[in-house]
Write an enzyme that holds these catalytic residues in place. Structure first.
Site, PDB file in Angstrom:
ATOM      1  N   ASP A  91      50.561  39.245  41.951  1.00  0.00           N
ATOM      2  CA  ASP A  91      50.322  39.444  43.399  1.00  0.00           C
ATOM      3  C   ASP A  91      49.720  38.218  44.064  1.00  0.00           C
ATOM      4  OD1 ASP A  91      47.811  39.911  42.205  1.00  0.00           O
ATOM      5  OD2 ASP A  91      47.338  41.651  43.456  1.00  0.00           O
ATOM      6  N   ALA A 142      38.282  51.301  35.272  1.00  0.00           N
ATOM      7  CA  ALA A 142      39.266  51.563  34.223  1.00  0.00           C
ATOM      8  C   ALA A 142      40.555  50.802  34.434  1.00  0.00           C
ATOM      9  CB  ALA A 142      39.557  53.056  34.162  1.00  0.00           C
ATOM     10  N   SER A 191      41.928  51.036  39.927  1.00  0.00           N
ATOM     11  CA  SER A 191      41.557  50.652  41.296  1.00  0.00           C
ATOM     12  C   SER A 191      40.706  51.674  42.029  1.00  0.00           C
ATOM     13  CB  SER A 191      42.798  50.354  42.136  1.00  0.00           C
ATOM     14  OG  SER A 191      43.445  49.261  41.603  1.00  0.00           O
ATOM     15  N   GLU A 218      36.603  42.126  48.174  1.00  0.00           N
ATOM     16  CA  GLU A 218      36.568  41.625  46.795  1.00  0.00           C
ATOM     17  C   GLU A 218      36.401  40.100  46.781  1.00  0.00           C
ATOM     18  OE1 GLU A 218      36.937  44.020  44.400  1.00  0.00           O
ATOM     19  OE2 GLU A 218      37.774  45.651  45.598  1.00  0.00           O
ATOM     20  N   ASP A 232      46.049  46.271  44.747  1.00  0.00           N
ATOM     21  CA  ASP A 232      45.342  47.550  44.618  1.00  0.00           C
ATOM     22  C   ASP A 232      45.294  48.292  45.955  1.00  0.00           C
ATOM     23  OD1 ASP A 232      45.009  46.393  42.187  1.00  0.00           O
ATOM     24  OD2 ASP A 232      42.867  46.006  42.397  1.00  0.00           O
ATOM     25  N   TYR A 252      39.118  36.619  35.028  1.00  0.00           N
ATOM     26  CA  TYR A 252      40.130  36.827  36.077  1.00  0.00           C
ATOM     27  C   TYR A 252      40.285  35.594  36.976  1.00  0.00           C
ATOM     28  CZ  TYR A 252      42.754  39.146  39.824  1.00  0.00           C
ATOM     29  OH  TYR A 252      43.712  39.495  40.750  1.00  0.00           O
TER      30      TYR A 252
HETATM   31  C1  GLA Z   1      43.547  43.585  39.484  1.00  0.00           C
HETATM   32  C2  GLA Z   1      43.543  42.897  40.850  1.00  0.00           C
HETATM   33  C3  GLA Z   1      44.961  42.878  41.451  1.00  0.00           C
HETATM   34  C4  GLA Z   1      45.987  42.320  40.470  1.00  0.00           C
HETATM   35  C5  GLA Z   1      45.835  42.969  39.097  1.00  0.00           C
HETATM   36  C6  GLA Z   1      46.688  42.309  38.058  1.00  0.00           C
HETATM   37  O1  GLA Z   1      43.868  44.936  39.626  1.00  0.00           O
HETATM   38  O2  GLA Z   1      42.655  43.555  41.723  1.00  0.00           O
HETATM   39  O3  GLA Z   1      44.945  42.149  42.665  1.00  0.00           O
HETATM   40  O4  GLA Z   1      45.868  40.920  40.394  1.00  0.00           O
HETATM   41  O5  GLA Z   1      44.483  42.949  38.631  1.00  0.00           O
HETATM   42  O6  GLA Z   1      48.027  42.406  38.360  1.00  0.00           O
END
Ligand code: GLA
Length: 382
Positions: A35, A119, A122, A156, A168, A218
């Site tokens: 994304d 988990a 989201s 975020e 999400d 991340y």
């Molecule tokens: C988390 C982030 C998303 C996306 C996913 C991985 O959920 O919040 O924006 O990057 O990881 O695809």
């Protein structure tokens, strides 16, 4: 669910709420970490929701009652996050609305969430979007839906320091019952709805390894993707993000970049390609092919993106020895959290049980497993 949040509101405040809203968690089906590279994701909203009941209040003091406990929030004191406090999601959202020059006032609310926390489903986006729907209704805030996703992303990125993408919040808003949505994160739109194949369900297995994406790697992964893009741009200036890069081009430029950055990019580019191969398989009713892509995705997470963990690998390995499963992978940011398993519907219950038992005997951990149903995106309860 909304009856219950409404009833909780009446019990707490002695009056009807002005609005009851809901927003679901999501499953990322394929398209891992694509994304924020302006790529493609196949995702869905789940039927577990976060709900708000809300009414406007005078002054600047807000109250949010959760599990019978009052939590206050003063509109004059929203600018600083407090570590580990879920009210950060509310504060961050209000801060971004303020930044956009949008007017709002205080509120009394009840919050009720069924989305499992930390988990990979989201829960935070569900909280943000459910709160957004309630607030926009009581204060008549007009913003296009995709912009609400951007407001949630700002919470975020700017307030909490996690440089996540739009997946999400977007999935929580745009999900369609019994369908996957094919999302384009360059144009920020749903390209099409792709029906969940009939006769199959997703079993979700929570590894119970808590991931904290801010503390995890991340953000580092995102930097690697940007590094790889910058290296390719030196010879191919038309490339804007990894979305524009094919596997062939990446291989041709492999020598121009750091090896770790190459591996991260290989995952993302492969995921974008797998999303379209999956849409193709689903169009031809090739469910075995679709399942295989889930396995390929997990393998690429494990070896290229290194966002799996031993517990998630065990869950995916176990899926190969229990009858009924066609494919499995980690879902979401990774580093812990959930795995998703594509399972024949009539075997799903026994599959979920057997997976739980086998996981317990290998790891000593009690996994939460459940059969997931795919629901609609956020809304207001009548
Ligand atoms: C988390 C982030 C998303 C996306 C996913 C991985 O959920 O919040 O924006 O990057 O990881 O695809």
């Amino acid at each position: 669910m909304s009856t219950s949040v409404r009833e909780q509101f009446i019990a707490r405040y002695g009056k009807e709420p002005a609005v009851c809203s809901f927003a679901p968690g999501r499953l990322e089906i394929l398209g891992n970490h694509t994304d924020y590279n302006e790529g493609f994701v196949l995702s869905c909203a789940v039927s577990q929701h976060t709900c708000f009941a809300m009414s406007p209040a005078d002054g600047t003091k807000c109250n949010i009652c959760e599990h019978g406990k009052d939590q206050e929030l003063d509109l004059n004191d929203i600018d600083t996050p407090v570590k580990g406090d879920w009210r950060n999601y509310i504060k961050g959202l209000l801060v971004d609305l303020k930044r956009r020059g949008i007017k709002f006032g205080a509120f009394d609310a009840v919050l009720d969430s069924q989305v499992p926390l930390s988990a990979g489903m989201s829960s935070s986006a569900a909280l943000e979007m459910s709160f957004a729907f309630a607030l926009k209704t009581i204060y008549g805030i007009e913003l296009p839906l995709a912009d609400w996703a951007r407001v949630g992303q700002a919470v975020e990125n700017k307030f909490l320091g996690l440089n996540s993408g739009l997946l999400d919040q977007f999935s929580s808003l745009f999900g369609k019952k019994d369908s996957f949505i094919l999302c384009d994160f360059r144009t920020v739109e749903v390209l099409k709805n792709v029906g969940m194949p009939s006769g199959y369900v997703f079993v979700v297995a929570n590894s119970m390894v808590k991931h904290n994406l801010v503390d995890s790697a991340y953000n580092q992964r995102r930097v690697s993707c940007e590094n790889a893009t910058a290296a390719i741009r030196k010879t191919h200036p038309e490339i804007k993000t990894l979305r524009d890069v094919s596997s062939e081009l990446l291989e041709a430029c492999k020598g121009d970049m750091d090896h770790i950055d190459y591996l991260r990019a290989k995952h993302v580019v492969g995921e974008d390609e797998r999303v379209f191969r999956a849409v193709d398989c689903l169009g031809k009713d090739d469910i075995a092919g679709f399942g295989q892509l889930l396995y390929e995705s997990h393998e690429s997470s494990r070896v290229n993106f290194e966002n799996s963990c031993p517990e998630l690998d065990i869950l995916v390995e176990l899926s190969k020895s229990i009858p009924g499963c066609l494919g499995a992978r980690l879902s979401g940011g990774g580093f812990g959290g959930i795995s998703i398993h594509l399972v024949e519907i009539d075997k799903a219950e026994s599959y979920a049980e057997r997976l739980k038992t086998a996981y317990k005997s290998q790891t000593g951990i009690d996994a939460a497993t459940f059969i997931c149903s795919i629901g609609d995106g956020a809304g207001i309860k009548a």
